[in-house]
Design a protein around this motif. Sequence first.
Motif: not given
Length: 287
Positions: A175-196
């Motif tokens: 799978v190859a894709q662009v991902l939402p920006a993420v912090t070093a701690a794994g939290r996505a920079l999105t309005s909805e909670p998303q942990q990577m």
Amino acid sequence: MGASDIAVDTVARIAAAQHLPPAQALDAAVRDALWAAEARARGLEQDPEVRREISLVLARRMLHTLKEEAESVGPVTDDELRAATERHWLDLDRPEGYRTVHAVVRLSADADEATRDKAKALADAIRTAVLSSREVAQRTEPPSASGTQQPPPDPAAEAFISAAKGVPADGLEVVAQVLPAVTAAGRALTSEPQQMDLAFSRAAASLVARGDLSAPVTSPFGVHLIMLLERIPARVVPLEERRGLVRDEVVTDRARAAQSKLLEAARREAEIAGAVDGLLELVRIEP
């Protein structure tokens, strides 16, 4: 019809609300008082519809009082500030973020050692294939959105995905894709909670410049190859400035909490529960 006193502050409020000279405001107050006295003389206040309208006015006044009381509590407390910051962390307390494109060779949790070795070898082959996309990244800028429009596709991401998909998968899933920006701690920079995944996020955060490639990174999803597209600067609003920005919202929250407490107490009184629900819940406290 009986006497009715008209207070000076009543005239002042009418003048301010209706932008009238004091004399005209007094005339309006006298007129209203006369009409109200005539209505009482005719018993109109006993009309069910009139009683309901009076109750609604009182309910609105009660809610206005709750908001005034919430305002008088004082400055935003540290606990209130923490709660408001968490709700609006993207605007008030956002760490640096990392926008990436990645290719992952998917692996199941029960994959055997031979399959895992095969996946790592495929990830190495993908890394070699996507090296050309680094050049695209280095000679282009990250696209930005215009107004409310979505940003155009990133040419570096498109080159990466095309190169990654061009590598024979040999029976494995890639799978190859662009991902939402993420912090070093794994939290996505999105309005909805998303942990990577933390291993992925730390690897993304270790990349310095647009076009930098990671070594293969293993996560519960498989083996990843990551390319940095953009570093998103942190946004941290100073505490006292933040306290001012969230004050109106905090006051509204206080008033709503007081309203809920009153409703809960009133519902315990069975004989008035229905009336209170119908009146107070018709009126919403707005920010």
